[in-house]
Enzyme design. Structure first.
Site, PDB file in Angstrom:
ATOM      1  CG  ASP A  16     -33.068 -70.588 -63.666  1.00  0.00           C
ATOM      2  OD1 ASP A  16     -33.945 -71.002 -62.900  1.00  0.00           O
ATOM      3  OD2 ASP A  16     -33.295 -70.151 -64.814  1.00  0.00           O
ATOM      4  CB  SER A  51     -35.265 -74.240 -60.200  1.00  0.00           C
ATOM      5  OG  SER A  51     -36.451 -74.145 -60.947  1.00  0.00           O
ATOM      6  N   GLY A  52     -37.179 -71.967 -59.320  1.00  0.00           N
ATOM      7  CA  GLY A  52     -38.489 -71.715 -58.745  1.00  0.00           C
ATOM      8  C   GLY A  52     -39.375 -72.947 -58.778  1.00  0.00           C
ATOM      9  CE  LYS A 200     -34.303 -69.372 -58.891  1.00  0.00           C
ATOM     10  NZ  LYS A 200     -33.963 -69.505 -60.316  1.00  0.00           N
ATOM     11  CG  ASN A 226     -36.825 -66.510 -60.845  1.00  0.00           C
ATOM     12  OD1 ASN A 226     -36.266 -66.255 -61.912  1.00  0.00           O
ATOM     13  ND2 ASN A 226     -37.355 -67.691 -60.596  1.00  0.00           N
TER      14      ASN A 226
END
Length: 280
Positions: A16, A51-52, A200, A226
């Protein structure tokens, strides 16, 4: 923190970004990371940025060598292996319109529509200040008059809500949009509304299957809600010291915080035997 004894077992490392790989000032030790990346390459281990955040923002963190890496961006909605697009979500128009309609009922929601070509903010619904802040995380960002008129492949929505109401809105989205989208959050007022099953871990699975890698051969680092699916998916999982308890419970190990370069510390130890000086 327990180190992996045999690096030949690790063929993929997924990290992340916010709160994990980068420090709070959005920096990381570039020379140190490049040395580690060289060691990983020597033993055939892939590095994945998970990652978001938007792909275009993520690749700018690695300006000289992003084409050497893989990306699971937008919380799994956009997957790229070096220069090749592996997967991009395509949210149905009916779902897009339903999300827009629900969000319009709550004026305190500041929404971002995330497309494949760009992200979008809608005029008269968010401030210039919000747009400028969002541009830090979305390096392709445009103003539009109406979300419903956007012509792009829609990957997800990224609504921002008052921080103290994060989980209140999370529950509302689950109740009102369940089945159409899947809410996920790292807390702090940020919520992503993604295509169900598109997270993810799903992105990592696409890459692992593409490369012939088993989950037991994967390592992951994360700090937010997340990240839980990918921490559970990977055989070697590390929660950051700055992560909340539910994330730590999802991981096998806890490593130093992002401010202490925890990811690099672990990877340096993990791939120490891949250093040229250790070759006979």
């Amino acid at each position: 923190m327990k180190a992996v004894k045999d690096i030949k077992d690790i063929k993929m490392v997924a990290v992340d970004v916010d709160g994990t790989f980068v420090r709070s000032d959005y920096t990381y030790d570039v020379p140190r990371f490049k040395r580690i990346l060289e060691r990983m390459d020597r033993v055939g281990c892939r590095f994945v940025v998970a990652s978001g955040n938007q792909y275009y923002q993520l690749r700018d963190l690695f300006p000289e060598y992003y084409d050497e890496l893989a990306f699971v961006a937008e919380n799994g909605a956009f997957v790229k292996d070096r220069t090749e697009l592996v997967f991009a979500a395509d949210m149905p128009k009916e779902t897009v319109d339903a999300v827009i309609d629900v969000c319009r009922e709550y004026p305190e929601i500041s929404n971002v529509l995330c497309g494949m070509e760009s992200a979008y903010c809608q005029r008269r619904t968010v401030s210039q200040e919000f747009f400028d802040l969002t541009a830090i995380y979305y390096h392709r960002l445009k103003w539009v008059d109406d979300f419903k008129q956007v012509k792009d492949r829609i990957l997800k929505f990224a609504p921002t809500v008052p921080e103290e109401k994060t989980y209140e809105y999370y529950d509302m989205f689950c109740e009102r949009l369940g089945g159409l989208v899947e809410p996920t959050t790292s807390g702090h007022g940020s919520i992503d509304l993604i295509v169900p099953g598109c997270h993810k871990a799903s992105g990592l699975k696409r890459l692992a299957e593409r490369w012939g890698i088993a989950p037991e051969q994967c390592a992951a680092f994360g700090d937010g809600g997340n990240d839980i699916e990918m921490l559970q998916y990977c055989g070697h999982s590390y929660a950051m010291a700055n992560a909340p308890e539910n994330v730590k419970k999802a991981a096998k190990y806890v490593c130093p915080s992002n401010e202490e370069d925890g990811v690099l510390d672990v990877l340096e130890k993990m791939f120490a035997q891949a250093h040229p000086d250790n070759e006979k």
